[in-house]
Design a protein around this motif. Structure first.
Motif, PDB file in Angstrom:
ATOM      1  N   SER A  41     -28.616   1.050   2.757  1.00  0.00           N
ATOM      2  CA  SER A  41     -29.384  -0.110   3.201  1.00  0.00           C
ATOM      3  C   SER A  41     -29.835  -1.005   2.047  1.00  0.00           C
ATOM      4  N   GLU A  98     -25.580   9.034   6.722  1.00  0.00           N
ATOM      5  CA  GLU A  98     -25.023   7.982   7.574  1.00  0.00           C
ATOM      6  C   GLU A  98     -23.508   8.133   7.502  1.00  0.00           C
ATOM      7  N   PHE A  99     -22.910   8.753   8.531  1.00  0.00           N
ATOM      8  CA  PHE A  99     -21.538   9.235   8.441  1.00  0.00           C
ATOM      9  C   PHE A  99     -20.853   8.986   9.784  1.00  0.00           C
ATOM     10  N   GLU A 100     -20.268   7.786   9.934  1.00  0.00           N
ATOM     11  CA  GLU A 100     -19.651   7.425  11.210  1.00  0.00           C
ATOM     12  C   GLU A 100     -18.499   8.358  11.566  1.00  0.00           C
ATOM     13  N   GLY A 101     -17.753   8.812  10.559  1.00  0.00           N
ATOM     14  CA  GLY A 101     -16.642   9.713  10.832  1.00  0.00           C
ATOM     15  C   GLY A 101     -17.092  10.968  11.548  1.00  0.00           C
ATOM     16  N   VAL A 103     -19.728  11.234  13.503  1.00  0.00           N
ATOM     17  CA  VAL A 103     -20.062  10.845  14.878  1.00  0.00           C
ATOM     18  C   VAL A 103     -18.790  10.826  15.722  1.00  0.00           C
ATOM     19  N   ARG A 104     -17.710  10.323  15.147  1.00  0.00           N
ATOM     20  CA  ARG A 104     -16.431  10.286  15.860  1.00  0.00           C
ATOM     21  C   ARG A 104     -15.912  11.699  16.123  1.00  0.00           C
ATOM     22  N   THR A 119      -9.220  10.093  12.117  1.00  0.00           N
ATOM     23  CA  THR A 119     -10.584  10.089  11.590  1.00  0.00           C
ATOM     24  C   THR A 119     -10.683  10.973  10.351  1.00  0.00           C
ATOM     25  N   THR A 123     -11.378   9.596   6.583  1.00  0.00           N
ATOM     26  CA  THR A 123     -12.543  10.152   5.891  1.00  0.00           C
ATOM     27  C   THR A 123     -12.128  10.713   4.537  1.00  0.00           C
ATOM     28  N   SER A 126     -11.319   7.820   2.084  1.00  0.00           N
ATOM     29  CA  SER A 126     -12.549   7.189   1.598  1.00  0.00           C
ATOM     30  C   SER A 126     -13.240   8.069   0.563  1.00  0.00           C
TER      31      SER A 126
END
Length: 216
Positions: A41, A98-101, A103-104, A119, A123, A126
């Motif tokens: 952020s 904070e890990f969108e992968g 969540v997927r 995914t 990941t 990245s």
């Protein structure tokens, strides 16, 4: 006492200004050098944060001109240094991810096995790129002292953590790809691969049992 209305990003900005005067653009550059991976952020609302720091008289501003162009330069004040020092005496917030992968992964039963593989692959890619970036920083700091040579011992602590963080993600994606290699889809393993699921959960159970030897 530290200002309760000032965000972590505000204190991060004060910390950068404690070593050097910067323009808003230069601060953004510094935040982009590995800081965004540690505090995502940091780049959001950075101009509002600088305005807040000025309101609190934690920073002074001056105008510098390059030809006809003017830019605002920010410098930390004694009050800003006191606020930063006071904040450092307070307990940090618990670590968060904070890990969108991930969540997927949790929602993968609503998609295909190929989606899940994608995914994990993205990941991994990245994590490899980010690990390379921090390795490059380590080599740069080791060779030159970096932008803040007086803080290189602290950067070494943080850099080692970040390299280990991405090593962990890489190891996890390798493991996860091995686990799903024999799955026919993303739904049936919940009932058809019970033994595998129990084995996958074993490390967590072991940690729990070590911490609760009486079974409580």
């Amino acid at each position: 006492m530290p200002d309760r209305e000032l965000s972590t990003t505000g204190y991060l900005s004060l910390g950068l200004l404690a070593a050097h005067d910067w323009s808003a653009y230069q601060l953004a550059e510094q935040l982009g050098r590995g800081v965004a991976e540690l505090w995502p952020s940091a780049d959001r609302g950075r101009y509002a944060v600088l305005n807040r720091l000025a309101e609190l008289q934690y920073v002074d501003t001056r105008q510098e001109h390059t030809g006809k162009r003017a830019r605002t330069i920010y410098s930390i004040t004694p009050a800003g240094r006191e606020a930063l020092a006071a904040w450092l005496t307070t307990p940090p917030r618990p670590p968060s991810v904070e890990f969108e992968g991930m969540v997927r992964v949790l929602l993968a039963d609503q998609g295909s096995l190929d989606d899940l593989r994608m995914t994990l692959q993205r990941t991994r890619e990245s994590a490899l790129a980010n690990r390379e970036m921090f390795a490059r920083y380590a080599a740069y700091i080791s060779a030159t002292g970096g932008t803040f040579p007086e803080r290189r011992h602290l950067f070494a602590l943080a850099n080692t953590f970040m390299i280990g963080h991405y090593d962990h993600i890489l190891a996890w994606t390798d493991w996860a790809e091995q686990q799903i290699a024999g799955w026919p889809d993303t739904v049936t393993p919940a009932s058809a691969n019970g033994e595998q699921v129990r084995d996958m959960l074993a490390p967590g159970r072991d940690v729990w049992e070590q911490g609760h030897p009486d079974g409580a």
